[in-house]
Design a protein around this motif. Sequence first.
Motif, PDB file in Angstrom:
ATOM      1  N   ARG A  13       1.141 -13.253   2.852  1.00  0.00           N
ATOM      2  CA  ARG A  13       1.019 -12.963   1.429  1.00  0.00           C
ATOM      3  C   ARG A  13       2.227 -12.180   0.963  1.00  0.00           C
ATOM      4  O   ARG A  13       2.145 -11.364   0.080  1.00  0.00           O
ATOM      5  CB  ARG A  13      -0.257 -12.179   1.182  1.00  0.00           C
ATOM      6  N   ASN A  15       3.664  -9.843   2.374  1.00  0.00           N
ATOM      7  CA  ASN A  15       3.451  -8.418   2.541  1.00  0.00           C
ATOM      8  C   ASN A  15       4.055  -7.970   3.862  1.00  0.00           C
ATOM      9  O   ASN A  15       4.090  -8.724   4.830  1.00  0.00           O
ATOM     10  CB  ASN A  15       1.956  -8.099   2.505  1.00  0.00           C
ATOM     11  N   VAL A  17       3.959  -6.508   7.197  1.00  0.00           N
ATOM     12  CA  VAL A  17       2.930  -6.187   8.181  1.00  0.00           C
ATOM     13  C   VAL A  17       3.414  -5.062   9.080  1.00  0.00           C
ATOM     14  O   VAL A  17       2.677  -4.159   9.439  1.00  0.00           O
ATOM     15  CB  VAL A  17       2.577  -7.437   9.006  1.00  0.00           C
ATOM     16  N   GLU A  72      -7.194  -8.091  11.937  1.00  0.00           N
ATOM     17  CA  GLU A  72      -7.293  -9.047  10.833  1.00  0.00           C
ATOM     18  C   GLU A  72      -5.882  -9.479  10.463  1.00  0.00           C
ATOM     19  O   GLU A  72      -5.021  -8.626  10.229  1.00  0.00           O
ATOM     20  CB  GLU A  72      -7.945  -8.349   9.653  1.00  0.00           C
ATOM     21  N   ASN A  74      -2.490 -10.340   8.817  1.00  0.00           N
ATOM     22  CA  ASN A  74      -1.782  -9.803   7.645  1.00  0.00           C
ATOM     23  C   ASN A  74      -2.042  -8.326   7.379  1.00  0.00           C
ATOM     24  O   ASN A  74      -1.505  -7.783   6.427  1.00  0.00           O
ATOM     25  CB  ASN A  74      -2.123 -10.570   6.358  1.00  0.00           C
ATOM     26  N   SER A  75      -2.909  -7.712   8.157  1.00  0.00           N
ATOM     27  CA  SER A  75      -3.099  -6.290   7.908  1.00  0.00           C
ATOM     28  C   SER A  75      -2.008  -5.518   8.644  1.00  0.00           C
ATOM     29  O   SER A  75      -1.477  -5.980   9.648  1.00  0.00           O
ATOM     30  CB  SER A  75      -4.491  -5.854   8.349  1.00  0.00           C
TER      31      SER A  75
ATOM     32  N   GLY B 533      -9.000  -9.052  -0.892  1.00  0.00           N
ATOM     33  CA  GLY B 533      -8.079  -9.411   0.173  1.00  0.00           C
ATOM     34  C   GLY B 533      -6.950  -8.417   0.380  1.00  0.00           C
ATOM     35  O   GLY B 533      -6.915  -7.344  -0.175  1.00  0.00           O
ATOM     36  N   THR B 534      -6.044  -8.872   1.227  1.00  0.00           N
ATOM     37  CA  THR B 534      -4.934  -8.016   1.601  1.00  0.00           C
ATOM     38  C   THR B 534      -3.983  -7.862   0.419  1.00  0.00           C
ATOM     39  O   THR B 534      -3.933  -8.690  -0.460  1.00  0.00           O
ATOM     40  CB  THR B 534      -4.158  -8.643   2.757  1.00  0.00           C
ATOM     41  N   HIS B 535      -3.232  -6.813   0.500  1.00  0.00           N
ATOM     42  CA  HIS B 535      -2.258  -6.557  -0.555  1.00  0.00           C
ATOM     43  C   HIS B 535      -1.186  -7.640  -0.531  1.00  0.00           C
ATOM     44  O   HIS B 535      -0.774  -8.115   0.505  1.00  0.00           O
ATOM     45  CB  HIS B 535      -1.622  -5.202  -0.319  1.00  0.00           C
ATOM     46  N   ARG B 536      -0.756  -8.010  -1.723  1.00  0.00           N
ATOM     47  CA  ARG B 536       0.260  -9.049  -1.836  1.00  0.00           C
ATOM     48  C   ARG B 536       1.576  -8.390  -2.233  1.00  0.00           C
ATOM     49  O   ARG B 536       1.611  -7.518  -3.076  1.00  0.00           O
ATOM     50  CB  ARG B 536      -0.166 -10.035  -2.922  1.00  0.00           C
ATOM     51  N   ASP B 575      -3.454   3.104  -1.191  1.00  0.00           N
ATOM     52  CA  ASP B 575      -3.326   3.015   0.269  1.00  0.00           C
ATOM     53  C   ASP B 575      -1.900   3.246   0.734  1.00  0.00           C
ATOM     54  O   ASP B 575      -1.667   3.557   1.898  1.00  0.00           O
ATOM     55  CB  ASP B 575      -3.790   1.634   0.745  1.00  0.00           C
TER      56      ASP B 575
END
Lengths: 92, 1033
Positions: A13, A15, A17, A72, A74-75, B533-536, B575
Amino acid sequence: MSGSFYFVIVGHRDNAVFEMEVFSCCSRPPHVTAGHMRFIMLHDIRQEDGIKNFFTDVYDLYIKFSMNPFYEPNSPIRSKKVQFLGQKHLLS
Amino acid sequence: HDGPSHKGQPAQAQARARTSPASRALRSWRRSQAPRVTVTQPEKGGTPVGDPGGWASAGPPPRSFTEEVKFELRALRDWDFKMSVPDYMQCAEDHQTLLVVVQPVGIVSEENFFRIYKRICSVSQISVRDSQRVLYIRYRHHYPPENNEWGDFQTHRKVVGLITITDCFSAKDWPQTFEKFHVQKEIYGSTLYDSRLFVFGLQGEIAEQARTDVAFYPNYEDCQTVEKRIEDFIESLFIVLESKRLDRATDKSGDKIPLLCVPFEKKDFVGLDTDSRHYKKRCQGRMRKHVGDLCLQAGMLQDSLVHYHMSVELLRSVNDFLWLGAALEGLCSASVIYHYPGGTGGKSGARRFQGSTLPAEAANRHRPGAQEVLIDPGALTTNGINPDTSTEIGRAKNCLSPEDIIDKYKEAISYYSKYKNAGVIELEACIKAVRVLAIQKRSMEASEFLQNAVYINLRQLSEEEKIQRYSILSELYELIGFHRKSAFFKRVAAMQCVAPSIAEPGWRACYKLLLETLPGYSLSLDPKDFSRGTHRGWAAVQMRLLHELVYASRRMGNPALSVRHLSFLLQTMLDFLSDQEKKDVTQSLENYTSKCPGTMEPIALPGGLILPPVPFTKLPIVRHVKLLNLPASLRPHKMKSLLGQNMSTKSPFIYSPIIAHNRGEERSKKIDFQWVQGDVCEVQLMVYNPMPFELRVENMGLLTSGVEFESLPAALSLPAESGLYPVTLVGVPQTTGTITVNGYHTTVFGVFSDCLLDNLPGIKTSGSTVEVIPALPRLQISTSLPRSAHSLQPSSGDEISTNVSVQLYNGESQQLIIKLENIGMEPLEKLEVTSKVLTTKEKLYGDFLSWKLEETLAQFPLQPGKVATFTINIKVKLDFSCQENLLQDLSDDGISVSGFPLSSPFRQVVRPRVEGKPVNPPESSKAGDYSHVKVSGFAGGTCRATSGLLQIYLLHAYSQFGCLPCTFFLIFWQLFPVVGLEAPRKPRQTCCAKRVARGLWASTSRGSCWLSREVYTSAPGFWVFSTWEALAV
C-alpha cells in the motif's frame, strides 16, 4: 570504506514496512520479492557486492518473518538484525 | 523531515540539494548520446546562472578590467539574443502552426478583447481552397518579440500575422488609431506576412471604404463577419507562405544561399570565408531545414520530411550542431504529426480541433498505400497550390517510427545542450518529447527527458516563472503517471508562492497547490479513509504536508481550516507521532482552538473541495460500549399474561430454527431490556488514553436517535497511557419509542467531535438499540423494623432495596409497618403484594405473613410525594409435628446461634386499573428471603417491582439444651429399634443437635445398617425427631 545507506522495505500500500538509515545518495534498482514487496536502497558509494549480499540476507530474514502466523502483511517491522547485517555487509 | 515545526520553506531547498546526482547521471546520458566533437560556437558563461552542475563549462573568469568590460558587454548582448521565455505548453504539433498575434491597441476593455479573441481563436484550422492541405493557426495575445528573433531557426516561432483590435468612436480619432496600428506592426515587422486591424465603434464614411487590412464594426455585438475576415486573412497568409516556400525550395542554383542564423550566432560569422565548401554546405543545410519548416506549416508533411532528412545529412557533415538539432527535431515533429493526428498536447490539442470534428478531419487526410520512393519534392510542387501529392510517395521511408522519434529527440536535445543560449529550445524539446512519450505510454523514458528539463537552467527566473515552471513539471509528471513526483513539484511550486523573496507571499495560492498535492502522496482529507486497514503511503511525508497545510491556512487567516487540518493530523497520524510530537501537536491545536474551536461542520473550500469533519475517535480510544439496564428497583417488568401472549403470537412452536434465526438477527442490535421515559439511563464505555500525558475530555455525552434524549454530559480526565477505564455516560429519554445509541460526542483540546460507533474500528458492542417505555412511578419503601445486621443476598440476584430483621419466639406475632412513598412523577395507581418464602420448602411454613391490602388501597392513587402505609402481621407458628425433614431443612437453609432463619418472600404488585386481572402469582419468585414487590403498571403491561428482605429469627425458649428429660429417649427407644452405637457425624451437625442426640445404628435382620443422621430439637415441648436414611453397607 564507509558511505551513507538508507534502506527501506515498501509494502503493497505504498507504505514503509521497515526503514533503516545505516549511516548518513543514489538509488539502486529495487529488489522486488515474489510477493511484490520492494526493497529499496539509497547509497552514495558503489558497493554492488555488499548490497547484493545485504539484500539476500534481508530477504531471507523477511521470509522468515513473514511466515510468522502472527505477522500481518504490510504492518511495520522492527528488527535489530538488519542493522547488524548492514554493519556486516555495507560497512565492512 | 524535521519535526512538526510549521515551516513552509524547506521544500525548495530540498529540490535544489538534489540536483547534483541526477544531473550527473543525466550528463553521462548525454555523453553517450552525443559524439565527442569540438564546439565551434564559443561557450559563454555570460548569463548569471549559478548552477553547480551546469551543462557547459564556463571559461575561466576574466581577469583584467578591459576583459571584464568586454565580457560584460558580451553578456549583455547575449542576454538580448537569448530567448528567455519558454512556452511550457508547446507540443510537437505546434511546428506545423502559423503564429498569429492578436493584440489590443489603445484602450480596449479586457472583456471585449477576450470576447473577440475567443472568436478569432475558433478559426484555428483552414482547409486551403480545393487542396487537401490544412493550415493550422496558433493565436497568442502576448508574445515576447525576442522570441520572434528565433523565427528563422524554427518558423513556428515566427509571428507571421498580426491582428489588432481597437476602439475608435469618432472619425477624428481615426488617423491616430491607424498610426498606432502601424507602430504595433513595427514590433514584429520583420517577420509579418500580413496584418489586420479590427476597429470597433466607428461609423460613417471612413467605415464605408472597403479596405482589406481594416475591418470596421459598429460595436462588439454586431460583428458576425469576424470569422470570415479571419479566414480571408489566413488565406492571405497562406499565399505568402506558399510563395516563400516555393521561392526557397526552387532556389537550387546554390550560388548565393543566404546563411540563416539564430540571434546569438550573428556576430560569430562576421568575416567568415563565405566561399568555402564548408560554409556553403552549412548554408544549404540550414536552408533545407528552413524549407522543411515551411513545408510543414504549409501542410505538406511528406515534403517536409524529405527536406529534413536532407538537411540532417548536410548539417551532420559540417558539425553544425544547433541546426542539426533543429533539423532532427523538425523530423520528429513531422513524424509525430503523422503518427498521432489526435495531437500530443492534451487539452490544447482538443482545443485545436474545436469546431471541426476530429475523425472527419483525420479521414480527410488521404493515406494511400506506401510507395517507397524517395524523391526530391521540390520538383513536384512548383506550380501553384497543389494538393500535397507527396503524401502518396515515400511515406514509409521518410517518416520516423515511434521508437526512432524518441531517439532523434534525444539526439537533438543533446545537441541543443551544447549551447547555453539554446536553453529554451532544449527545454521545449524536452517537453515535446515527454508529451510524445506520454502518448506512447513509455513513462520511464519520459521521466528521463523530464529530469533533463528540470535541470536546464535558464536565466535567473522570476518567482512567478518558477512557480509556472514547477507547476508545468508537475503536470507533465502527472501526465506520465508519476503521481508522487508530480506532487513533489507541485509542492515545490506551492513553496515558491511563499518564498521569502516575494514581497507579498501568496498563501492562498500556496494552500491551493498544497491541496492538489494530496492525492500524489495518497493522502485524502477524509478521516474515514484511514479507519480501515493498514496505513497507506508514507506517513512522514504526509505529516509534513499536513503541517504545511496547517501553516498555510493559518497564514491565510483561516483558523478554522488550521484546526481542521491539525485535528486530522492528530487523528490519522497518531500512530506515527512520537511522544514529543504528540505534545507539540496538541499544544498548537489548543492554541488554535482557543481562538476558534473545532466543529463538526464540513468546511467548503473555494475550489469546491469539502473538508469533512474530523471526529477524535482515538482520543480517547473506545473499546467497548455497553448499554446498562436500570437498577432492579426501577426495572420494568412485563405482566405475565401479556408476556404469554407475546410468546404465543411469535410462534406456536417451542423451537423453530427459522424464528431462532430471525430473532438472532434482531438481537444483534436490539437489547432485551427496556429503558423508561424520564429515568436516568446509563451506557458504559471502556476507554483508554493513548497519549503520553493526561487527557482531559470534556462534555462527553451520548448521541442517540429515535427518541428525544436529554444527554447529561460528563467531563473526565484520563491518566497518561491509561489502561481500559470505565466511563458511564448518562441521559434521560424524554419520549417513548425505540432509541438507538449511535455514538458519543466529546470535546478534546477544544475540538468538538461526534464519534459514531459504526465508524469506530475494533469496537465491541452488545447492541445499541433499546426500547423506551412510558414513564413509570417510583416507590420508596421504609419499614418500622431495624435494618438487619448482616444482609443475606438472595441466591438469584434480585436486588433488595430494604433488608430488615426481626427476632420472634415461636408463636409470637408482630406488626410490620411499611411506608410507601411515591417519589416519582407519576401517580401510583395500584398495589399488589405477594410474599414468597425463599426456601424451597415453602409449603411447610404456612402463613407467616398476613396483610390487609384494602386499607392501603384506600389511599390510592398515590400522588407524587404522598406516603401510604401498609401493615403486615407476622405470626410465627411453626408446627413441627409430622414434618420429618423440617428441622433438617431449616438448618440447611441458614443457621444462627439463637435460632432458625426463616425466609418467606412476598411481593406487592401494583396493577393497572384497566387490567382488572387477578393478583399476580409470585412467578418471579427469585425475590429475596422475604420480598415485597411493588409493581406499577401502565397500558403497556409493564410494572415495577421492589423487593425487600425480612429475616425472621425464630428463638428457642431455651437457648441451651442438655436438660432434656430422658423420658423422651425412652419414648424414642420404643419408637425405633435402635442399637446404641455412635453414628458417624455429619459435618454440618450443629452443636445443639450434638447435645441432644446421638447417631443410632439400627440393623435389620437382613444385615443392612440404618444410619441416623441427626436428631434435632427445636423448642421445649416439641418432640425430638430423627431422620433415617438407608445406607448400603
